[in-house]
Design a protein around this motif. Structure first.
Motif, PDB file in Angstrom:
ATOM      1  N   GLY A  61     -33.760  19.699 -39.408  1.00 39.75           N
ATOM      2  CA  GLY A  61     -33.122  20.810 -40.115  1.00 39.75           C
ATOM      3  C   GLY A  61     -31.663  20.576 -40.452  1.00 39.75           C
ATOM      4  O   GLY A  61     -30.878  21.514 -40.516  1.00 39.75           O
ATOM      5  N   ARG A  63     -29.474  20.171 -42.973  1.00 35.87           N
ATOM      6  CA  ARG A  63     -29.173  20.400 -44.387  1.00 35.87           C
ATOM      7  C   ARG A  63     -27.847  19.732 -44.781  1.00 35.87           C
ATOM      8  O   ARG A  63     -27.712  19.188 -45.870  1.00 35.87           O
ATOM      9  N   VAL A  80     -32.656  24.971 -49.211  1.00 36.85           N
ATOM     10  CA  VAL A  80     -33.319  25.819 -48.226  1.00 36.85           C
ATOM     11  C   VAL A  80     -34.439  24.995 -47.588  1.00 36.85           C
ATOM     12  O   VAL A  80     -35.300  24.454 -48.280  1.00 36.85           O
ATOM     13  N   LEU A  81     -34.387  24.886 -46.273  1.00 36.77           N
ATOM     14  CA  LEU A  81     -35.418  24.160 -45.535  1.00 36.77           C
ATOM     15  C   LEU A  81     -36.346  25.170 -44.874  1.00 36.77           C
ATOM     16  O   LEU A  81     -35.895  26.192 -44.358  1.00 36.77           O
ATOM     17  N   ASP A  82     -37.631  24.879 -44.893  1.00 35.10           N
ATOM     18  CA  ASP A  82     -38.616  25.769 -44.279  1.00 35.10           C
ATOM     19  C   ASP A  82     -38.655  25.503 -42.784  1.00 35.10           C
ATOM     20  O   ASP A  82     -39.130  24.450 -42.351  1.00 35.10           O
ATOM     21  N   PRO A  83     -38.173  26.446 -41.963  1.00 37.67           N
ATOM     22  CA  PRO A  83     -38.165  26.221 -40.516  1.00 37.67           C
ATOM     23  C   PRO A  83     -39.568  26.170 -39.917  1.00 37.67           C
ATOM     24  O   PRO A  83     -39.759  25.655 -38.821  1.00 37.67           O
ATOM     25  N   ALA A  84     -40.565  26.648 -40.657  1.00 39.73           N
ATOM     26  CA  ALA A  84     -41.940  26.630 -40.155  1.00 39.73           C
ATOM     27  C   ALA A  84     -42.645  25.296 -40.426  1.00 39.73           C
ATOM     28  O   ALA A  84     -43.707  25.038 -39.871  1.00 39.73           O
ATOM     29  N   ALA A  85     -42.049  24.461 -41.264  1.00 38.08           N
ATOM     30  CA  ALA A  85     -42.667  23.160 -41.563  1.00 38.08           C
ATOM     31  C   ALA A  85     -42.648  22.298 -40.309  1.00 38.08           C
ATOM     32  O   ALA A  85     -41.626  22.158 -39.645  1.00 38.08           O
ATOM     33  N   TRP A  87     -43.081  18.584 -39.208  1.00 35.46           N
ATOM     34  CA  TRP A  87     -43.142  17.218 -39.714  1.00 35.46           C
ATOM     35  C   TRP A  87     -43.956  16.361 -38.756  1.00 35.46           C
ATOM     36  O   TRP A  87     -43.746  16.388 -37.545  1.00 35.46           O
ATOM     37  N   TYR A 111     -46.614  16.497 -43.231  1.00 32.17           N
ATOM     38  CA  TYR A 111     -46.158  17.688 -42.523  1.00 32.17           C
ATOM     39  C   TYR A 111     -47.201  18.782 -42.637  1.00 32.17           C
ATOM     40  O   TYR A 111     -48.130  18.708 -43.437  1.00 32.17           O
ATOM     41  N   GLU A 113     -47.635  22.906 -43.139  1.00 36.99           N
ATOM     42  CA  GLU A 113     -46.933  24.081 -43.635  1.00 36.99           C
ATOM     43  C   GLU A 113     -47.940  25.221 -43.755  1.00 36.99           C
ATOM     44  O   GLU A 113     -48.929  25.107 -44.474  1.00 36.99           O
ATOM     45  N   GLY A 114     -47.695  26.293 -43.014  1.00 36.73           N
ATOM     46  CA  GLY A 114     -48.609  27.435 -43.053  1.00 36.73           C
ATOM     47  C   GLY A 114     -50.026  27.075 -42.656  1.00 36.73           C
ATOM     48  O   GLY A 114     -50.978  27.561 -43.257  1.00 36.73           O
TER      49      GLY A 114
END
Length: 141
Positions: A61, A63, A80-85, A87, A111, A113-114
């Motif tokens: 994270g 950035r 904007v980085l997706d904190p839920a991703a 890796w 990764y 995601e969701g």
């Protein structure tokens, strides 16, 4: 025990028979950590190292590092980085040096995601200016 580097780089200068940890990732401080933690004094020495350190920055994270290593001609104003991703791994497929100041790196980053697995395959372009490598852009493959 030192945390392994997220980029997954392993030692390559010692024969596997003489070093059992040959296939173990390098420790973060000895790999991408030195670039992320002290960008001003320790720039990545080549395009592949920069690409790996940028992957580690996504994982962590960071950035600030991603923007600092993005070439000014293509750098976004924000990121904007997706904190839920989550890796999962990096596979560098090739590192092609075009000349002293231009290179390409092809990689696959995985990764989640969701709840969905994503496989990003890209050929990224890098340029070196004033002794520092920068990410310019990439083409998804």
């Amino acid at each position: 025990m030192t945390t392994p580097c997220p980029c997954g780089r392993t030692p390559t200068n010692t024969p596997a028979k003489t070093k059992p940890a040959q296939n173990q990732p390098l420790p973060f401080p000895a790999c991408c950590g030195r670039y992320l933690d002290d960008f001003d004094k320790h720039p990545a020495p080549d395009a592949e190292s920069l690409m790996r350190s940028r992957y580690s920055a996504f994982v962590l994270g960071r950035r600030d590092y991603l923007l600092a290593t993005w070439h000014a001609s293509t750098r976004p104003t924000g990121l904007v980085l997706d904190p839920a991703a989550k890796w999962l791994g990096l596979d560098v497929r090739s590192h092609t040096v075009q000349d002293a100041d231009h290179a390409e790196v092809e990689f696959v980053a995985r990764y989640r995601e969701g709840g969905r697995a994503v496989r990003l395959r890209e050929r990224s372009r890098f340029v070196r200016e004033s002794g520092r490598w920068f990410y310019v852009d990439g083409n998804q493959l």
